[in-house]
Design a protein around this motif. Structure first.
Motif, PDB file in Angstrom:
ATOM      1  N   GLU A  18       0.832  -1.196   0.000  1.00 43.82           N
ATOM      2  CA  GLU A  18       0.000   0.000   0.000  1.00 43.82           C
ATOM      3  C   GLU A  18       0.872   1.253   0.000  1.00 43.82           C
ATOM      4  O   GLU A  18       1.841   1.342   0.739  1.00 43.82           O
ATOM      5  CB  GLU A  18      -0.898  -0.026   1.238  1.00 43.82           C
ATOM      6  N   HIS A  19       0.517   2.218  -0.840  1.00 45.03           N
ATOM      7  CA  HIS A  19       1.233   3.486  -0.932  1.00 45.03           C
ATOM      8  C   HIS A  19       0.677   4.443   0.125  1.00 45.03           C
ATOM      9  O   HIS A  19      -0.507   4.400   0.442  1.00 45.03           O
ATOM     10  CB  HIS A  19       1.048   4.071  -2.340  1.00 45.03           C
ATOM     11  N   ASP A  20       1.531   5.313   0.662  1.00 40.83           N
ATOM     12  CA  ASP A  20       1.109   6.253   1.703  1.00 40.83           C
ATOM     13  C   ASP A  20       0.130   7.307   1.198  1.00 40.83           C
ATOM     14  O   ASP A  20      -0.741   7.749   1.934  1.00 40.83           O
ATOM     15  CB  ASP A  20       2.325   6.978   2.300  1.00 40.83           C
ATOM     16  N   ASP A  21       0.286   7.720  -0.054  1.00 36.53           N
ATOM     17  CA  ASP A  21      -0.515   8.837  -0.559  1.00 36.53           C
ATOM     18  C   ASP A  21      -0.835   8.649  -2.044  1.00 36.53           C
ATOM     19  O   ASP A  21      -0.327   9.372  -2.888  1.00 36.53           O
ATOM     20  CB  ASP A  21       0.260  10.149  -0.336  1.00 36.53           C
ATOM     21  N   PRO A  22      -1.679   7.668  -2.358  1.00 39.31           N
ATOM     22  CA  PRO A  22      -1.987   7.429  -3.778  1.00 39.31           C
ATOM     23  C   PRO A  22      -2.849   8.540  -4.367  1.00 39.31           C
ATOM     24  O   PRO A  22      -3.602   9.202  -3.645  1.00 39.31           O
ATOM     25  CB  PRO A  22      -2.755   6.105  -3.746  1.00 39.31           C
ATOM     26  N   SER A  23      -2.733   8.738  -5.680  1.00 35.12           N
ATOM     27  CA  SER A  23      -3.573   9.706  -6.387  1.00 35.12           C
ATOM     28  C   SER A  23      -5.000   9.209  -6.450  1.00 35.12           C
ATOM     29  O   SER A  23      -5.952   9.978  -6.324  1.00 35.12           O
ATOM     30  CB  SER A  23      -3.051   9.913  -7.812  1.00 35.12           C
ATOM     31  N   VAL A  24      -5.153   7.910  -6.670  1.00 37.45           N
ATOM     32  CA  VAL A  24      -6.472   7.272  -6.741  1.00 37.45           C
ATOM     33  C   VAL A  24      -6.349   5.854  -6.195  1.00 37.45           C
ATOM     34  O   VAL A  24      -5.321   5.205  -6.387  1.00 37.45           O
ATOM     35  CB  VAL A  24      -7.031   7.271  -8.191  1.00 37.45           C
ATOM     36  N   SER A  25      -7.371   5.414  -5.489  1.00 38.20           N
ATOM     37  CA  SER A  25      -7.416   4.035  -4.980  1.00 38.20           C
ATOM     38  C   SER A  25      -8.583   3.320  -5.631  1.00 38.20           C
ATOM     39  O   SER A  25      -9.706   3.844  -5.672  1.00 38.20           O
ATOM     40  CB  SER A  25      -7.621   4.015  -3.458  1.00 38.20           C
ATOM     41  N   LEU A  26      -8.313   2.124  -6.142  1.00 37.92           N
ATOM     42  CA  LEU A  26      -9.330   1.341  -6.832  1.00 37.92           C
ATOM     43  C   LEU A  26      -9.461  -0.016  -6.153  1.00 37.92           C
ATOM     44  O   LEU A  26      -8.466  -0.695  -5.930  1.00 37.92           O
ATOM     45  CB  LEU A  26      -8.923   1.144  -8.296  1.00 37.92           C
ATOM     46  N   SER A  27     -10.691  -0.384  -5.828  1.00 40.46           N
ATOM     47  CA  SER A  27     -10.961  -1.677  -5.203  1.00 40.46           C
ATOM     48  C   SER A  27     -11.801  -2.516  -6.148  1.00 40.46           C
ATOM     49  O   SER A  27     -12.836  -2.050  -6.647  1.00 40.46           O
ATOM     50  CB  SER A  27     -11.732  -1.483  -3.888  1.00 40.46           C
ATOM     51  N   MET A  28     -11.337  -3.745  -6.413  1.00 41.97           N
ATOM     52  CA  MET A  28     -12.027  -4.637  -7.342  1.00 41.97           C
ATOM     53  C   MET A  28     -11.397  -6.017  -7.250  1.00 41.97           C
ATOM     54  O   MET A  28     -10.408  -6.207  -6.556  1.00 41.97           O
ATOM     55  CB  MET A  28     -11.908  -4.112  -8.778  1.00 41.97           C
ATOM     56  N   SER A  29     -11.946  -6.965  -7.997  1.00 39.89           N
ATOM     57  CA  SER A  29     -11.294  -8.265  -8.128  1.00 39.89           C
ATOM     58  C   SER A  29     -10.289  -8.178  -9.272  1.00 39.89           C
ATOM     59  O   SER A  29     -10.398  -7.314 -10.150  1.00 39.89           O
ATOM     60  CB  SER A  29     -12.325  -9.353  -8.421  1.00 39.89           C
ATOM     61  N   SER A  30      -9.309  -9.076  -9.262  1.00 35.53           N
ATOM     62  CA  SER A  30      -8.336  -9.072 -10.362  1.00 35.53           C
ATOM     63  C   SER A  30      -9.036  -9.412 -11.678  1.00 35.53           C
ATOM     64  O   SER A  30      -8.635  -8.947 -12.742  1.00 35.53           O
ATOM     65  CB  SER A  30      -7.187 -10.041 -10.071  1.00 35.53           C
ATOM     66  N   GLU A  31     -10.111 -10.188 -11.604  1.00 31.37           N
ATOM     67  CA  GLU A  31     -10.880 -10.529 -12.808  1.00 31.37           C
ATOM     68  C   GLU A  31     -11.515  -9.273 -13.410  1.00 31.37           C
ATOM     69  O   GLU A  31     -11.523  -9.100 -14.629  1.00 31.37           O
ATOM     70  CB  GLU A  31     -11.962 -11.548 -12.445  1.00 31.37           C
ATOM     71  N   THR A  32     -12.033  -8.391 -12.565  1.00 25.38           N
ATOM     72  CA  THR A  32     -12.615  -7.137 -13.060  1.00 25.38           C
ATOM     73  C   THR A  32     -11.549  -6.295 -13.743  1.00 25.38           C
ATOM     74  O   THR A  32     -11.781  -5.741 -14.817  1.00 25.38           O
ATOM     75  CB  THR A  32     -13.281  -6.357 -11.908  1.00 25.38           C
ATOM     76  N   LEU A  33     -10.354  -6.215 -13.138  1.00 26.12           N
ATOM     77  CA  LEU A  33      -9.274  -5.454 -13.770  1.00 26.12           C
ATOM     78  C   LEU A  33      -8.936  -6.034 -15.138  1.00 26.12           C
ATOM     79  O   LEU A  33      -8.796  -5.294 -16.111  1.00 26.12           O
ATOM     80  CB  LEU A  33      -8.018  -5.434 -12.895  1.00 26.12           C
ATOM     81  N   ARG A  34      -8.822  -7.349 -15.220  1.00 23.65           N
ATOM     82  CA  ARG A  34      -8.516  -7.977 -16.511  1.00 23.65           C
ATOM     83  C   ARG A  34      -9.583  -7.622 -17.541  1.00 23.65           C
ATOM     84  O   ARG A  34      -9.262  -7.325 -18.690  1.00 23.65           O
ATOM     85  CB  ARG A  34      -8.411  -9.495 -16.363  1.00 23.65           C
ATOM     86  N   GLY A  35     -10.845  -7.645 -17.135  1.00 25.16           N
ATOM     87  CA  GLY A  35     -11.937  -7.316 -18.053  1.00 25.16           C
ATOM     88  C   GLY A  35     -11.894  -5.876 -18.516  1.00 25.16           C
ATOM     89  O   GLY A  35     -12.096  -5.577 -19.695  1.00 25.16           O
TER      90      GLY A  35
END
Length: 103
Positions: A50-67
């Motif tokens: 985990e980064h201390d100060d991300p520009s954007v945080s995205l929560s999903m399954s790896s399958e959703t990212l692949r899609g």
């Protein structure tokens, strides 16, 4: 996130699209832990954790990212249907497809 997925991201990265961009994309995968991408003026680094100060945080399954990355899933639809949750600079998420264009 599997090594194969990480390798694919690195291969598909479009350095020209990232020119002048300095952003951190944090991913929280329901099935693969946390990873973040550091985009720095055409360069890409992928890190576990985990980064201390991300520009954007995205929560999903790896399958959703692949899609989303393959174009099979529309990112906005994934967001609207709750498959993808985003906090921070949410508009940055829309740039993922230009940073990692389909093959």
């Amino acid at each position: 996130m599997s090594d194969a997925t990480l390798d694919k991201l690195k291969r598909r990265f479009d350095a020209d699209a990232a020119s002048g961009m300095r952003e951190v994309f944090q991913f929280h995968f329901s099935d693969a832990g946390d990873h973040y991408l550091v985009v720095d003026d055409g360069n890409l680094e992928v890190h576990e954790g985990e980064h201390d100060d991300p520009s954007v945080s995205l929560s999903m399954s790896s399958e959703t990212l692949r899609g989303v990355m393959s174009g099979e899933i529309n990112g906005m639809n994934a967001f609207m249907t709750g498959k993808l949750k985003a906090t921070g600079n949410v508009m940055l998420a829309t740039k993922l497809s230009s940073l990692f264009p389909g093959s």
